[in-house]
Design an enzyme around this catalytic site. Structure first.
Site, PDB file in Angstrom:
ATOM      1  N   GLY A  94     -34.016  -0.230   1.494  1.00 18.42           N
ATOM      2  CA  GLY A  94     -33.888  -1.313   0.434  1.00 18.42           C
ATOM      3  C   GLY A  94     -33.078  -2.392   1.088  1.00 18.42           C
ATOM      4  O   GLY A  94     -33.372  -3.193   1.881  1.00 18.42           O
ATOM      5  N   CYS A  95     -31.525  -2.502   0.543  1.00 17.71           N
ATOM      6  CA  CYS A  95     -30.955  -3.329   1.629  1.00 17.71           C
ATOM      7  C   CYS A  95     -30.437  -4.644   1.199  1.00 17.71           C
ATOM      8  O   CYS A  95     -30.937  -5.347  -0.134  1.00 17.71           O
ATOM      9  CB  CYS A  95     -31.512  -3.890   2.808  1.00 17.71           C
ATOM     10  SG  CYS A  95     -32.107  -2.398   3.579  1.00 17.71           S
ATOM     11  N   ALA A  96     -29.399  -5.003   1.644  1.00 20.53           N
ATOM     12  CA  ALA A  96     -28.791  -6.463   1.013  1.00 20.53           C
ATOM     13  C   ALA A  96     -28.806  -7.460   2.265  1.00 20.53           C
ATOM     14  O   ALA A  96     -28.531  -7.163   3.356  1.00 20.53           O
ATOM     15  CB  ALA A  96     -27.392  -6.291   0.492  1.00 20.53           C
ATOM     16  N   ARG A  98     -25.862  -2.413  -2.855  1.00 24.93           N
ATOM     17  CA  ARG A  98     -27.376  -2.347  -2.274  1.00 24.93           C
ATOM     18  C   ARG A  98     -27.520  -1.524  -0.989  1.00 24.93           C
ATOM     19  O   ARG A  98     -28.562  -1.413  -0.477  1.00 24.93           O
ATOM     20  CB  ARG A  98     -27.773  -3.792  -1.963  1.00 24.93           C
ATOM     21  CG  ARG A  98     -27.826  -4.576  -3.509  1.00 24.93           C
ATOM     22  CD  ARG A  98     -28.063  -6.062  -3.002  1.00 24.93           C
ATOM     23  NE  ARG A  98     -29.858  -6.098  -2.769  1.00 24.93           N
ATOM     24  CZ  ARG A  98     -30.865  -6.050  -3.610  1.00 24.93           C
ATOM     25  NH1 ARG A  98     -30.772  -6.281  -4.848  1.00 24.93           N
ATOM     26  NH2 ARG A  98     -32.122  -6.071  -3.265  1.00 24.93           N
TER      27      ARG A  98
END
Lengths: 366, 506, 426, 144
Positions: free
Chosen positions: A10-12, A39
């Site tokens: 996922g991630c930011a 996130r």
């Protein structure tokens, strides 16, 4: 220990660039990425900073992660074959409430000993060699006047671990990671770097298998099994070796659809169809939004059907890229302009350039 | 003549309650299996000649007929199978090579059936092909390593001149089937369908009938060892030229079109005398080495002014990867590899069934070899030999093919029932025959429609599968073996295929 | 001075020729006045008479009426008693006078009634008019007739027999000639027909005729034939032929021989006055001789051509072709053109015979000029078409009369024209 | 009006058109019954002609100036004014065979029903595709 799995995540992502090239402290980027805490899941975070080593600006700054400190000798032997080590030191870290243990991080400032025109290729070779043959050591960054700091943890904690508030850089990019399966490995965190490229990435590259094999054709060995690795190599191949203009990277990595190309005027049609015909193996498929840092700037890009978020913003002489608006507002509540990137769009900023507000670049947006 | 030891292969059941003695079966069987009695009240069947083509069954208006394999003729024997026994009887009677048609029907492993595809879940959204574009367009031909682009102007200008490409709307091409081996109407069906769906058909080594010149933009013409019908216009009218070195159904041997099939039109097309046997030698007698191949490739390129891609077709044999590498280096823009299950109009059965290797393994090895040599982009890979469904197509693409050839599947789409008697020229379905009574059974308007439907259906399925994987352009799957996993294969087979075992993640 | 009516087109007689003429006029001229004068009080189909008698048809009315936006006027129950073909007027039975631009004479034919002793009085009928039908039906019913004599084995005689067979009457058919339908048959085909008639219970007496009828008071009792044979019957139908109804034309200026003489445009000797149907005498397309061909198809085609020409177009009549069909029991017979070529003609005859079936073609100069088919009649139309079109049979001579002869046997261009051409285009 | 177009190059001579036509015009409309139980068996109103490898199915062309209509003295043979179909009103037909004589294609037959009447293609009533077209396995007949 090397992560044997490629980790979909996922991630930011977030990035700050001062368009006048004025260095700012790492505090801002930490605050920005911290807003997007949700996130990430604590399994990885990291930063790339440009302009942080003005003293050694002409030298390659290698950040090397040693899972196994015994490998230090092996790595340094390889480095010394091609470089003179002008300076080396352990990267200073501080123990925090959250991160109490970390592997050894060294940085080396290196002067290439061979012919100048080959030096980038030599650096790539060395990185490939170390990363693929020396288990327990991993070159995290290999550019000039820049560095990558990353590890297992939330990004804000990693930032504090590496005492980034003490560094001053004109460009910062950051990553908070949400891997869906993972064994915590410090080398697996983002940003991923090669030479002065640094890439943070939110998404999953469905075309990974072919991108990897495409790169193999050009001598890039993807050993880390991360999507981000192929992005970094593709950017290096296309921009550094094939001289593709950064603003047009989207034409290759997130190209327009054939039916859009059909409708273009003859010149554009020729350009885009030639690109697609030749660079099919470099097309990145699947959801992604990425920020790529390079000396003097950064750019953001989203996939061809925009399956992941990314916004660009401008305030005075600062250019922002981020997964979420809040992460920009956190450090700059008032903005001159805020835009969401379109599918396949590249928005870049470069030191010394006027604010372009992303306007001339939407070459392939859906 | 001594009595034959063979007995009918098929049994015909005629439901007396249903048969209305309409004689349709009588009129449709080119093998004279059915016969009306003199008073026309009953129809009788003589099974000796039945080839099991099911034409009569299909056309019987009351479903009174069933044709099935005759059971229990031979004493069961695990070693001496019916096929072997029949072969021995036939050869003991005829003293000749056993001929057959279509592809190898032995039960060798079919690797397609051991490969499974991936799909997106959570971390990566799948794409709905009904809502989002999913692209199947592919280009076959040599790809430059990089483009030189002039970035200085308002808009970038590509400086590199691209090598000629074949644009495919669907990565499925109709494989080489000559006019001669198949009927005019069958070839017309293929040509019209190819044009309609935006792909190509292949002339085989039968030349190109003038009627099909208008379809040239969708035709790949073949230059084979017999050089039948090869002349300047033939090369120039086509979209690409394929040099045929070998064929999966009969690697290492040539071809033979018996004189009785060389009708006036075929003679005109092949430029050989009417009713003369058309014999293609086993090798090209001007190609005894890879250097010779290179000369022919470039001779053809010269002839067509470098305007169209030149393909080289080889059979999948043991050392195929190295041979393919040589072929690429000899200048082929497209390398065609034909596996052991590839079809034919006529081949010695012993060759068809025992020579060559499955295309899946050959493809995997060739693709890997070319990549490791850094020359994969010099040629496109077209593979052939037993592609049966859209799943096979997409697996082939994921293994590394640029596109696939379909021959048998196309013929089945036209009505072929795989009776494997193409070489007799008595195809009841009007496909592999030149008999005017039989050829008209294939209405090319229907044939075209069926082929177009088939390819459309496959492309819908391919899009569904691609969308499921979260991929919206076929090039992102091409050679992307991460989307394949193997089931029921040994480690060695997985390694040859370059595919991980099912259950292994990324 | 009686009323004077003016019309563009005057049709004298209102049966099949006039219908088709009216239709043809209307195709060219949608506004001109068309006036038809007829003795009848309704339009009916004369050939249907025998079928109505035999209960095969309920209705005598012709179904295919003239269709046009601008209807034509029909004055029923009226007739023309005088015609001036030069001054172009006609006088009607009611004294009115009609002035016309164009006229069509289509007054048909009337039966020939021979001067036989005892022929006058009840029980003896001719059968060509709707009144005959009504009278005959009534008579059969009223007198409970069981035996009936039909004098004449020609077309009307046989049609009458067909009907009387349906009614279950015992029939004696007397014909002077050695065979039935003398112009339509040859020996063999006539025998087939005779056999069929006999099977239906008809007593056929050939080469004989009625010498005189015998009566019992007013009622018919029987007759004596020339051969001396005497027959008892209480009813007789005289069907020895018809002749054109031309007597009233005396002084009209219209030239008459047996029938009205017309040119290729169906125009009589008086310009503007046309004639069509049974009343005319036309050129036989096969023999080139002038004759009266009193059959429906000729009435249709002559009416159409007359109508076209009356409306100012030019259309040419190709000549007449005698043809007809009869059916007795299972035996159908179709005949056309020249069936019995004169001996000195260089005609070729093809015959195909099998059980119950007989097919004969008469060829002359590689063209079909006549045929008679018995039983197997369904492809007769193809041969008749070839005859009409004067198609050379050279290319398919060996296929003629073969069981699988068909359109496929014809030269491919001609065949495709026939099958694919719009309409018939013959 | 829509007509049946014959593509002789695709006629395979199977005669399924004849069979299906017969069934369509049979009493039961069921193939096995029509052939095995109904007597007299209905007649097909289409005829397949064959010569060598050439064959085609022929039925009434529904000519514009149909001679069978003009020559029908009972008016049984007529043209449907809406569909243009030439058909025979079996009630009115008296069996005089004028139509047979005048049909240049020879596609009218005598058929035994309650009495003998002229039988010819009626385009299956003019609604939808005639069976010969619909059931032709090779589309040698088109209705267009």
């Amino acid at each position: 220990m090397r992560d044997p799995f490629r980790i979909p995540s996922g991630c930011a992502v977030s990035g700050i660039l001062n368009l006048d090239g004025k260095p700012v402290s790492g505090t801002h980027i930490i605050r920005s990425i911290e807003v997007m805490h949700e996130r990430s899941n604590g399994l990885g975070g990291g930063f790339a900073a440009y302009g942080i080593y003005p003293r050694y600006a002409d030298l390659y700054a290698f950040h090397v992660l040693y899972d196994d400190p015994l490998r230090k000798q092996d790595v340094e032997t390889i480095l010394k074959q091609r470089f003179s080590v002008e300076h080396s030191e352990e990267i200073p870290c501080r123990k925090t409430d959250v991160i109490k243990e970390w592997p050894l991080f060294m940085r080396y400032f290196l002067r290439y000993l061979g012919e100048e025109e080959n030096e980038d290729d030599e650096v790539v070779q060395v990185v490939m060699e170390v990363n693929s043959s020396i288990h327990g050591a991993y070159i995290v960054s290999s550019g000039k006047n820049m560095g990558i700091f990353k590890g297992v943890g939330y990004p804000e904690d990693i930032g504090r671990l590496f005492r980034l508030e003490e560094y001053r850089g004109y460009c910062w990019i950051a990553h908070g990671r949400f891997p869906t399966n993972s064994v915590g490995w410090w080398g697996g965190a983002h940003p991923f770097g090669l030479l002065s490229w640094s890439v943070v990435h939110n998404g999953e590259i469905s075309s990974y298998g072919i991108n990897r094999r495409y790169l193999q054709n050009f001598g890039y060995l993807c050993n880390l099994q991360t999507d981000t690795e192929v992005i970094a190599y593709l950017v290096d191949l296309l921009v550094r070796k094939h001289r593709v203009h950064i603003d047009y990277l989207g034409a290759i990595l997130a190209s327009p659809f054939w039916e859009q190309i059909e409708r273009m005027d003859a010149q554009k049609k020729h350009f885009f169809s030639s690109i697609r015909t030749i660079y099919g193996g470099a097309l990145l498929n699947g959801p992604f939004s990425i920020i790529v840092g390079f000396p003097g700037g950064m750019f953001g890009m989203v996939d061809r059907i925009k399956l992941r978020p990314m916004l660009a913003a401008w305030k005075n002489k600062t250019f922002f890229l981020s997964s979420e608006e809040c992460a920009i507002r956190e450090i700059s509540p008032d903005l001159d302009r805020l835009v969401a990137l379109k599918a396949g769009e590249v928005i870049s900023g470069r030191v010394g350039e006027r604010n372009n507000y992303g306007q001339k670049l939407a070459v392939s947006g859906v | 003549m001594a009595k034959s030891l063979l007995f009918p292969e098929f049994k015909i059941d005629r439901d007396k309650e249903r048969c209305i003695s309409c004689q349709v079966c009588v009129r449709q069987c080119a093998n004279d299996v059915h016969e009306g009695s003199d008073n026309e009240d009953t129809v009788l069947s003589q099974e000796e000649n039945c080839v099991g083509c099911q034409r009569c069954v299909n056309l019987c208006p009351t479903n009174a007929l069933t044709v099935h394999k005759r059971e229990g003729g031979f004493r069961p024997n695990g070693n001496w199978s019916e096929q072997h026994l029949r072969g021995i009887y036939k050869q003991a009677e005829s003293g000749g090579i056993l001929l057959t048609g279509m592809g190898c029907d032995r039960s060798y492993p079919i690797y397609w059936d051991h490969l499974l595809l991936n799909a997106s879940q959570v971390t990566n959204p799948s794409i709905d092909p009904l809502r989002e574009p999913i692209e199947l367009t592919s280009y076959l031909g040599r790809k430059e390593e990089k483009l030189d682009i002039d970035w200085s102007g308002e808009f970038p200008l590509v400086q590199t001149r691209l090598a000629p490409q074949l644009e495919l709307k669907v990565p499925v091409v109709f494989s080489a089937m000559s006019y001669g081996s198949i009927s005019y109407n069958a070839f017309r069906s293929l040509a019209e369908a190819a044009r309609e769906v935006g792909t190509f058909c292949n002339s085989g080594e039968g030349g190109l009938h003038p009627d099909f010149y208008p379809y040239g933009d969708n035709i790949v013409v073949q230059v084979a060892s017999g050089r039948f019908g090869v002349h300047r216009d033939y090369l120039r009218v086509a979209a690409a030229v394929e040099i045929k070195i070998g064929q999966g159904a009969k690697p290492g041997i040539g071809g033979h079109l018996p004189g009785e099939k060389v009708t006036k039109e075929i003679s005109r097309t092949r430029k050989i005398p009417e009713e003369s046997d058309a014999i293609s030698p086993a090798p090209h007698h001007d190609i005894y080495s890879i250097e010779d191949l290179e000369r022919l490739v470039f001779a053809i390129k010269e002839a067509i002014n470098y305007k169209k891609p030149v393909a080289v077709k080889i059979a999948a044999v043991h050392n195929v990867a190295a041979i393919a590498s040589g072929v690429v280096r000899a200048g082929a823009d497209i390398v065609t590899i034909d596996g052991i299950r590839g079809g034919t109009g006529a081949a010695p059965q012993v060759i068809r069934d025992n020579v060559g290797i499955p295309i899946e393994l050959a493809l995997a090895q060739v693709d890997e070899r070319l990549r490791s040599e850094g020359i994969r982009h010099h040629s496109s890979l077209l593979i052939a030999g037993g592609i049966r469904s859209s799943a096979d197509v997409i697996k082939a693409i994921a293994l590394g093919a640029d596109a696939v050839y379909v021959g048998t599947a196309a013929l089945v789409g036209l009505g072929c029932h795989l009776c494997q008697k193409c070489y007799t020229g008595k195809c009841n379905w009007g496909i592999a025959t030149q008999d005017p009574v039989l050829t008209k059974r294939l209405n090319p308007n229907i044939g075209k429609r069926r082929l177009v439907n088939l390819i459309r259906a496959w492309s819908f399925e391919i899009k569904e599968m691609l969308g499921g994987m979260g991929v919206n352009a076929i090039e992102s799957l091409r050679g992307n073996r991460e989307h394949l996993r193997a089931v029921g294969l040994s480690k060695e087979e997985c390694a040859v295929l370059g595919v991980k075992a099912a259950g292994e993640g990324w | 001075m009686s009323e004077i009516i003016q019309t563009n087109y005057l049709l004298i007689g209102y049966s099949v020729s006039s219908w088709f003429a009216a239709q043809a006029i209307r195709e060219e001229d949608d506004s001109g006045r068309i006036l038809a004068i007829t003795e009848d009080d309704k339009a009916y189909s004369r050939p249907l008479l025998s079928y109505v008698l035999g209960n095969r048809s309920k209705d005598i009315a012709y179904f295919g009426e003239v269709v046009s936006h601008n209807p034509i006027e029909v004055w029923w129950g009226s007739s023309v008693i005088n015609l001036d073909g030069v001054e172009r007027w006609a006088e009607l039975s009611d004294g009115r006078k009609v002035e016309f631009e164009r006229a069509l004479i289509a007054t048909g034919a009337i039966p020939v009634f021979p001067p036989i002793r005892g022929a006058s009085g009840e029980g003896i009928f001719t059968f060509t008019h709707i009144d005959d039908l009504e009278r005959m039906s009534a008579y059969i019913h009223k007198e409970n007739i069981e035996n009936i004599l039909v004098l004449g084995g020609g077309f009307i005689g046989l049609k009458t027999c067909e009907a009387l067979i349906e009614l279950g009457l015992n029939i004696q058919l007397v014909e002077l000639a050695p065979r039935l339908l003398i112009n339509m048959t040859d020996e063999k085909s006539s025998r087939h027909l005779e056999k069929a008639l006999i099977k239906e219970g008809v007593d056929i007496i050939l080469e004989d005729t009625v010498e005189h009828f015998e009566r019992e008071g007013q009622k018919l009792r029987g007759c004596v034939l020339k051969s001396g044979r005497s027959i008892s019957c209480r009813m007789a139908v005289v069907a020895i032929g018809v002749r054109p109804n031309v007597a009233w034309l005396k002084g009209s200026g219209v030239q008459v021989d047996r029938g009205i003489l017309v040119n290729r445009f169906q125009e009589t000797s008086c310009p503007g006055v046309f004639a069509a149907g049974d009343v005319t005498e036309t050129m036989n397309m096969v023999t080139g001789e002038r004759s009266v061909t009193a059959i429906w198809p000729e009435a249709v085609i002559q009416g159409k051509i007359a109508g076209k020409n009356m409306a100012g177009k030019r259309d040419v009549y190709p000549g007449s072709l005698p043809l007809n069909a009869v059916e007795v029991g299972e035996t159908a017979l179709i005949s056309a053109g020249l069936v019995n070529p004169p001996g000195d003609d260089d005609c070729e005859i093809l015959v195909c015979e099998s059980e119950g079936s007989y097919q004969k073609l008469v060829l002359k100069e590689n063209r079909i000029v006549g045929l008679v088919f018995v039983k197997n009649i369904e492809k007769a139309g193809i041969y008749i078409h070839l005859l009409r079109q004067r198609i050379s049979i050279d290319a398919f001579r060996d296929k003629l009369l073969q069981p699988d002869f068909g359109i496929i046997s014809l030269p491919s261009n001609f065949r495709k024209h026939m099958v694919e051409g719009a309409g018939i285009e013959v | 009006m829509k007509k049946i177009r014959i593509q002789e190059e695709f006629c395979i001579g199977c005669r399924l058109c004849e069979i299906n036509c017969l069934v369509k015009h049979s009493y039961s409309g069921k193939i096995i019954k029509a052939f095995r139980e109904e007597s007299p068996r209905a007649l097909p109103r289409i005829r397949v002609e064959e010569e060598g490898y050439l064959s085609f199915a022929l039925q009434c062309r529904h000519c514009e100036d149909a001679p069978c209509v003009e020559n029908c003295m009972s008016g049984a043979m007529q043209r449907d004014r809406e569909t243009g179909t030439v058909f025979c009103d079996e009630e009115r037909c008296v069996g005089c065979w004028m139509c047979i004589m005048s049909c240049p294609l020879g596609v009218i037959k005598r058929e035994q029903k309650t009495r003998r009447i002229a039988s010819k293609c009626d385009l299956c009533g003019g609604e939808g595709e005639p069976v010969c077209v619909a059931q032709c396995p090779n589309e040698a007949l088109l209705y267009e």
